[in-house]
Design a protein around this motif. Sequence first.
Motif, PDB file in Angstrom:
ATOM      1  N   LYS A 105      56.354  25.353 -21.146  1.00  0.00           N
ATOM      2  CA  LYS A 105      55.431  26.356 -21.666  1.00  0.00           C
ATOM      3  C   LYS A 105      56.194  27.478 -22.359  1.00  0.00           C
ATOM      4  O   LYS A 105      57.188  27.990 -21.842  1.00  0.00           O
TER       5      LYS A 105
ATOM      6  N   TYR B 283      47.386  22.462 -19.759  1.00  0.00           N
ATOM      7  CA  TYR B 283      47.569  23.136 -18.469  1.00  0.00           C
ATOM      8  C   TYR B 283      48.068  22.128 -17.440  1.00  0.00           C
ATOM      9  O   TYR B 283      47.841  20.926 -17.548  1.00  0.00           O
ATOM     10  N   GLY B 284      48.793  22.624 -16.435  1.00  0.00           N
ATOM     11  CA  GLY B 284      49.225  21.802 -15.313  1.00  0.00           C
ATOM     12  C   GLY B 284      50.333  20.814 -15.603  1.00  0.00           C
ATOM     13  O   GLY B 284      50.815  20.143 -14.679  1.00  0.00           O
TER      14      GLY B 284
ATOM     15  N   THR C 236      41.440  15.687 -18.349  1.00  0.00           N
ATOM     16  CA  THR C 236      41.896  16.171 -17.052  1.00  0.00           C
ATOM     17  C   THR C 236      42.049  14.999 -16.093  1.00  0.00           C
ATOM     18  O   THR C 236      41.201  14.101 -16.073  1.00  0.00           O
TER      19      THR C 236
ATOM     20  N   LYS D 238      45.639  18.440 -14.453  1.00  0.00           N
ATOM     21  CA  LYS D 238      46.439  18.701 -15.642  1.00  0.00           C
ATOM     22  C   LYS D 238      45.692  18.157 -16.850  1.00  0.00           C
ATOM     23  O   LYS D 238      44.878  17.229 -16.734  1.00  0.00           O
TER      24      LYS D 238
ATOM     25  N   TRP E 206      56.128  19.299 -20.370  1.00  0.00           N
ATOM     26  CA  TRP E 206      55.825  20.530 -21.094  1.00  0.00           C
ATOM     27  C   TRP E 206      56.783  21.607 -20.650  1.00  0.00           C
ATOM     28  O   TRP E 206      57.123  21.721 -19.472  1.00  0.00           O
TER      29      TRP E 206
ATOM     30  N   ARG F 266      44.917  23.613 -25.321  1.00  0.00           N
ATOM     31  CA  ARG F 266      44.276  23.736 -24.018  1.00  0.00           C
ATOM     32  C   ARG F 266      45.110  23.102 -22.901  1.00  0.00           C
ATOM     33  O   ARG F 266      44.602  22.792 -21.830  1.00  0.00           O
TER      34      ARG F 266
ATOM     35  N   SER G 183      53.862  21.959 -13.982  1.00  0.00           N
ATOM     36  CA  SER G 183      53.881  22.346 -12.569  1.00  0.00           C
ATOM     37  C   SER G 183      54.961  21.598 -11.799  1.00  0.00           C
ATOM     38  O   SER G 183      55.740  22.192 -11.053  1.00  0.00           O
TER      39      SER G 183
END
Length: 277
Positions: free
Chosen positions: A203, A175-176, A141, A262, A201, A173, A179
């Motif tokens: 998603k 994420y972010g 992260t 992220k 990414w 896992r 964004s």
Amino acid sequence: MGTSPRNFDSLPEECVSTILSFTSPPDACRFSMVSTALRSASDSDMLWLTFLPSDYLSILSRSLTPLVLDFSSRKSLFFALSRPLLLDGGNMSFKLDKFSGKKSYILSARELFIEWSTDPMYWSWRSMPESRFKEVAELRTVSWLEIEGKIRSKDLTENTLYGSYLIMRVSHRGYGLDSVPCEVTVTVGNRVVKSGKAYLWQKDEKKGNKENSLDGVPVPSRREDDDNGWMEIEIGEFFSSSEGDDDEEIKMKVMEIGYHLKGGLIVEGIEVRPKQV
């Protein structure tokens, strides 16, 4: 008026090899099937030395496994170098394009500058059976993402348009990373030659999206001839010139400082390869 195989047969082998040096490796292989004289010239060390890079001995000296290379002829050496070869203790991969003889490299994650990568709170280093390198970097992260690779222009094939690509994937896992897009830049010397944006990414891969972009911004795409699940995003392109004796540093950077968390990005490296034009 065209030249027949019989005309070639009457020429000295050195002369035929010189003529064939203005073709390409695949063309030279095709000529070897025309006649016995052409076969001898098209297989000659004199010819295949022109297809090898001038610094091939230096490249060989950096090989992690030099004994696996076939030195029985310059032709066999060319095709050995057209397969990935690990250099510099296994932290870089090299190969020749088998159609043009142009050089390409992959800088492993260990060869890159990755902000906070030495802090296990933010990044972890681990092995992956799908990777060509001993280790990959996995993002735990961060809010500040910065990845940069460097290569010298003298290490590349001159007068060639190159593209640079971040080789990556996203773990379960992740994420972010979708964004906001990252800033991607290529700098040659002190000149920014390419800048743009890219998502790291997409998603769920937005089923039905055939354009490899999201709202006009590029997203990762699957790598050609790669069955190991790696994706790539183009950082930018640049031209490797032969003007003068300058040896310029080329920097390729991916950066996102949106100050939101992220994670889940897995970085294998940055590839620098000739573009098809």
